[in-house]
Design a protein around this motif. Structure first.
Motif, PDB file in Angstrom:
ATOM      1  N   THR A 161      12.498   3.175   5.199  1.00 31.23           N
ATOM      2  CA  THR A 161      12.030   2.288   4.131  1.00 31.23           C
ATOM      3  C   THR A 161      10.516   2.098   4.210  1.00 31.23           C
ATOM      4  O   THR A 161       9.847   1.961   3.179  1.00 31.23           O
ATOM      5  CB  THR A 161      12.718   0.905   4.196  1.00 31.23           C
ATOM      6  OG1 THR A 161      12.338   0.226   5.399  1.00 31.23           O
ATOM      7  CG2 THR A 161      14.224   1.043   4.136  1.00 31.23           C
ATOM      8  N   ASN A 162       9.983   2.110   5.417  1.00 30.71           N
ATOM      9  CA  ASN A 162       8.531   2.043   5.592  1.00 30.71           C
ATOM     10  C   ASN A 162       7.874   3.233   4.915  1.00 30.71           C
ATOM     11  O   ASN A 162       6.851   3.105   4.244  1.00 30.71           O
ATOM     12  CB  ASN A 162       8.203   2.028   7.095  1.00 30.71           C
ATOM     13  CG  ASN A 162       6.748   1.738   7.393  1.00 30.71           C
ATOM     14  OD1 ASN A 162       5.890   1.789   6.517  1.00 30.71           O
ATOM     15  ND2 ASN A 162       6.458   1.457   8.651  1.00 30.71           N
ATOM     16  N   HIS A 210       8.233   2.882   1.069  1.00 29.72           N
ATOM     17  CA  HIS A 210       7.488   1.692   0.665  1.00 29.72           C
ATOM     18  C   HIS A 210       5.989   1.954   0.707  1.00 29.72           C
ATOM     19  O   HIS A 210       5.238   1.494  -0.157  1.00 29.72           O
ATOM     20  CB  HIS A 210       7.843   0.537   1.609  1.00 29.72           C
ATOM     21  CG  HIS A 210       7.301  -0.792   1.208  1.00 29.72           C
ATOM     22  ND1 HIS A 210       6.007  -1.184   1.468  1.00 29.72           N
ATOM     23  CD2 HIS A 210       7.874  -1.845   0.561  1.00 29.72           C
ATOM     24  CE1 HIS A 210       5.815  -2.406   1.013  1.00 29.72           C
ATOM     25  NE2 HIS A 210       6.927  -2.829   0.457  1.00 29.72           N
ATOM     26  N   ASP A 211       5.540   2.711   1.717  1.00 34.61           N
ATOM     27  CA  ASP A 211       4.112   2.918   1.932  1.00 34.61           C
ATOM     28  C   ASP A 211       3.615   4.288   1.508  1.00 34.61           C
ATOM     29  O   ASP A 211       2.465   4.636   1.782  1.00 34.61           O
ATOM     30  CB  ASP A 211       3.774   2.709   3.412  1.00 34.61           C
ATOM     31  CG  ASP A 211       3.885   1.246   3.819  1.00 34.61           C
ATOM     32  OD1 ASP A 211       4.233   0.422   2.957  1.00 34.61           O
ATOM     33  OD2 ASP A 211       3.636   0.926   4.991  1.00 34.61           O
ATOM     34  N   ASN A 253      10.976  -5.618   3.072  1.00 29.72           N
ATOM     35  CA  ASN A 253      10.484  -4.351   2.506  1.00 29.72           C
ATOM     36  C   ASN A 253      11.141  -4.061   1.165  1.00 29.72           C
ATOM     37  O   ASN A 253      10.485  -3.661   0.198  1.00 29.72           O
ATOM     38  CB  ASN A 253      10.770  -3.192   3.464  1.00 29.72           C
ATOM     39  CG  ASN A 253       9.593  -2.863   4.352  1.00 29.72           C
ATOM     40  OD1 ASN A 253       8.539  -3.491   4.269  1.00 29.72           O
ATOM     41  ND2 ASN A 253       9.745  -1.882   5.202  1.00 29.72           N
ATOM     42  N   LEU A 254      12.451  -4.234   1.103  1.00 31.28           N
ATOM     43  CA  LEU A 254      13.184  -3.924  -0.129  1.00 31.28           C
ATOM     44  C   LEU A 254      12.834  -4.898  -1.243  1.00 31.28           C
ATOM     45  O   LEU A 254      12.725  -4.499  -2.409  1.00 31.28           O
ATOM     46  CB  LEU A 254      14.693  -3.938   0.142  1.00 31.28           C
ATOM     47  CG  LEU A 254      15.207  -2.828   1.061  1.00 31.28           C
ATOM     48  CD1 LEU A 254      16.694  -3.013   1.351  1.00 31.28           C
ATOM     49  CD2 LEU A 254      14.950  -1.444   0.455  1.00 31.28           C
ATOM     50  N   THR A 294       9.922  -6.562  -1.689  1.00 25.94           N
ATOM     51  CA  THR A 294       8.578  -6.279  -2.198  1.00 25.94           C
ATOM     52  C   THR A 294       8.519  -4.929  -2.904  1.00 25.94           C
ATOM     53  O   THR A 294       7.767  -4.752  -3.863  1.00 25.94           O
ATOM     54  CB  THR A 294       7.539  -6.328  -1.062  1.00 25.94           C
ATOM     55  OG1 THR A 294       7.969  -5.501   0.024  1.00 25.94           O
ATOM     56  CG2 THR A 294       7.362  -7.747  -0.560  1.00 25.94           C
ATOM     57  N   TRP A 295       9.333  -3.965  -2.443  1.00 26.34           N
ATOM     58  CA  TRP A 295       9.399  -2.671  -3.137  1.00 26.34           C
ATOM     59  C   TRP A 295       9.964  -2.862  -4.538  1.00 26.34           C
ATOM     60  O   TRP A 295       9.451  -2.300  -5.510  1.00 26.34           O
ATOM     61  CB  TRP A 295      10.266  -1.699  -2.348  1.00 26.34           C
ATOM     62  CG  TRP A 295      10.651  -0.474  -3.139  1.00 26.34           C
ATOM     63  CD1 TRP A 295       9.910   0.649  -3.351  1.00 26.34           C
ATOM     64  CD2 TRP A 295      11.887  -0.266  -3.844  1.00 26.34           C
ATOM     65  NE1 TRP A 295      10.589   1.539  -4.143  1.00 26.34           N
ATOM     66  CE2 TRP A 295      11.806   1.008  -4.466  1.00 26.34           C
ATOM     67  CE3 TRP A 295      13.041  -1.027  -4.012  1.00 26.34           C
ATOM     68  CZ2 TRP A 295      12.850   1.523  -5.227  1.00 26.34           C
ATOM     69  CZ3 TRP A 295      14.075  -0.504  -4.772  1.00 26.34           C
ATOM     70  CH2 TRP A 295      13.961   0.754  -5.367  1.00 26.34           C
ATOM     71  N   SER A 315       4.559  -3.365   5.636  1.00 28.89           N
ATOM     72  CA  SER A 315       5.745  -3.105   6.455  1.00 28.89           C
ATOM     73  C   SER A 315       5.480  -3.481   7.912  1.00 28.89           C
ATOM     74  O   SER A 315       6.376  -3.938   8.626  1.00 28.89           O
ATOM     75  CB  SER A 315       6.129  -1.624   6.377  1.00 28.89           C
ATOM     76  OG  SER A 315       6.476  -1.258   5.062  1.00 28.89           O
ATOM     77  N   GLY A 320       7.521   6.112  -3.404  1.00 25.87           N
ATOM     78  CA  GLY A 320       7.563   4.691  -3.754  1.00 25.87           C
ATOM     79  C   GLY A 320       6.837   4.485  -5.065  1.00 25.87           C
ATOM     80  O   GLY A 320       5.719   3.982  -5.103  1.00 25.87           O
ATOM     81  N   ILE A 379       5.261   0.901  -6.334  1.00 27.45           N
ATOM     82  CA  ILE A 379       4.039   0.468  -5.655  1.00 27.45           C
ATOM     83  C   ILE A 379       2.898   1.431  -5.959  1.00 27.45           C
ATOM     84  O   ILE A 379       1.740   1.025  -6.070  1.00 27.45           O
ATOM     85  CB  ILE A 379       4.293   0.345  -4.138  1.00 27.45           C
ATOM     86  CG1 ILE A 379       5.315  -0.761  -3.884  1.00 27.45           C
ATOM     87  CG2 ILE A 379       2.997   0.062  -3.371  1.00 27.45           C
ATOM     88  CD1 ILE A 379       5.811  -0.845  -2.467  1.00 27.45           C
ATOM     89  N   THR A 405      -1.261  -0.794   4.151  1.00 22.42           N
ATOM     90  CA  THR A 405      -1.257  -1.333   2.789  1.00 22.42           C
ATOM     91  C   THR A 405      -2.470  -2.220   2.550  1.00 22.42           C
ATOM     92  O   THR A 405      -3.178  -2.080   1.553  1.00 22.42           O
ATOM     93  CB  THR A 405       0.028  -2.149   2.547  1.00 22.42           C
ATOM     94  OG1 THR A 405       1.147  -1.352   2.890  1.00 22.42           O
ATOM     95  CG2 THR A 405       0.133  -2.571   1.100  1.00 22.42           C
TER      96      THR A 405
END
Length: 332
Positions: A19-20, A23-24, A93-94, A96-97, A105, A234, A237, A278
């Motif tokens: 997920t990191n 997400h990133d 994480n989920l 904010t994603w 993260s 992602g 984002i 981030t």
């Protein structure tokens, strides 16, 4: 049962790592995609490969996360604490994603560790949290902003007499290098945080000595998980970083990526500090945008991002505390 718990925590840690990655993913490539220096899929593939390589370039950040944030007790209770921390980080994480907010993260993981440890009355190394997390959390965006602005001013001065179209085309090629450098820094920073948590789980479970180095299989597994997550992308984002803060052109994108990558390398190699990729790239984008004029930056969007930054550690800590109580109720 304890071996099962160790395996379960390692799996959850790798899920967090994945997920990191998605997400990133925007951290490394949003500027390059928005300036059309790279196509999205090519950019994601490059970022995934550079993440994998960067994860093998050091373990100082992993040592900080694994040994310098909390002391978890040995055995089942310690595994529940680590598991609660990871659940808290993943949930934040989920969230904010889903809302397209580029939160950290890294700080979600740190907040998760602290929240779960406090809920369990375990020891938190507050000096380590302040020195290695809070101070870098404040300084890295400021440095990223200023360095981005400085690099952009230098570029504007050096190319003041150049043909704008030709210069823009050249910076599109340069952005391939700066985006790769940013992705390498992301792997160097963020993959190590998962390595640190897995190492903490191995120590707590009695499968590694606290004084041992990070095993190679942990490094490779963490590198692979974050790389796969990065390739998954992602997009929510990416849109925020690439378009909504400020519309970037190739010179501005290059300056932002160069500034952010420099801060990431310095923090990881020089200080072993788990800073947020981030925060760093977002502040660098604001810095290069401010060289046009302050009104060019959409400060309302920037304010929403800063709010997410401030909330990340306490919010992840609260979720992690709740996860700890639930896991302890079921497994304790």
């Amino acid at each position: 049962m304890e071996l099962t718990l160790v395996i379960g925590v390692i799996v959850i840690a790798l899920v967090f790592d994945y997920t990191n990655g998605f997400h990133d993913a925007a951290n490394a490539i949003a500027t390059s995609v928005s300036t059309r220096a790279l196509t999205p899929r090519v950019a994601l593939l490059m970022a995934a490969v550079m993440n994998f390589i960067g994860a093998h370039l050091g373990t100082s950040v992993a040592q900080t996360v694994g040994k310098g944030i909390i002391d978890a007790p040995d055995g089942r209770h310690g595994m529940i604490i680590v598991g609660g921390a990871l659940v808290g980080a993943i949930v934040w994480n989920l969230i904010t994603w889903y809302f397209g907010l580029p939160s950290s993260s890294s700080h979600a993981l740190i907040g998760g560790l602290v929240g779960s440890a406090l809920a369990a009355s375990a020891h938190v190394h507050w000096s380590g949290v302040i020195e290695k997390v809070v101070i870098p959390m404040v300084l890295s965006p400021v440095i990223g902003f200023l360095l981005g602005a400085i690099i952009m001013i230098i570029i504007l001065w050096l190319f003041r007499r150049s043909n704008p179209h030709r210069a823009s085309k050249g910076f599109r090629y340069a952005q391939t290098v700066s985006a790769a450098a940013m992705a390498l820094g992301h792997g160097l920073q963020d993959a190590q945080k998962t390595m640190g948590v897995i190492f903490l789980a191995l120590v707590v479970g009695g499968y590694a000595s606290p004084d041992a180095g990070i095993p190679e299989w942990v490094i490779t597994a963490s590198a692979l998980a974050i790389s796969l997550g990065t390739y998954a992308g992602g997009w929510r984002i990416m849109r925020t970083l690439g378009r909504r803060i400020i519309h970037l052109d190739p010179p501005h994108g290059f300056a932002a990526e160069a500034a952010a990558a420099s801060v990431l390398y310095t923090a990881a190699i020089g200080f072993g500090a788990p800073i947020s990729t981030t925060h760093t790239i977002t502040s660098a984008i604001m810095g290069v945008g401010a060289t046009r004029r302050l009104s060019a930056v959409r400060w309302g969007i920037a304010g929403n991002i800063v709010t997410a930054w401030v909330l990340t550690i306490p919010a992840a800590a609260l979720v992690a505390a709740a996860a700890y109580f639930l896991l302890n109720l079921v497994l304790g």
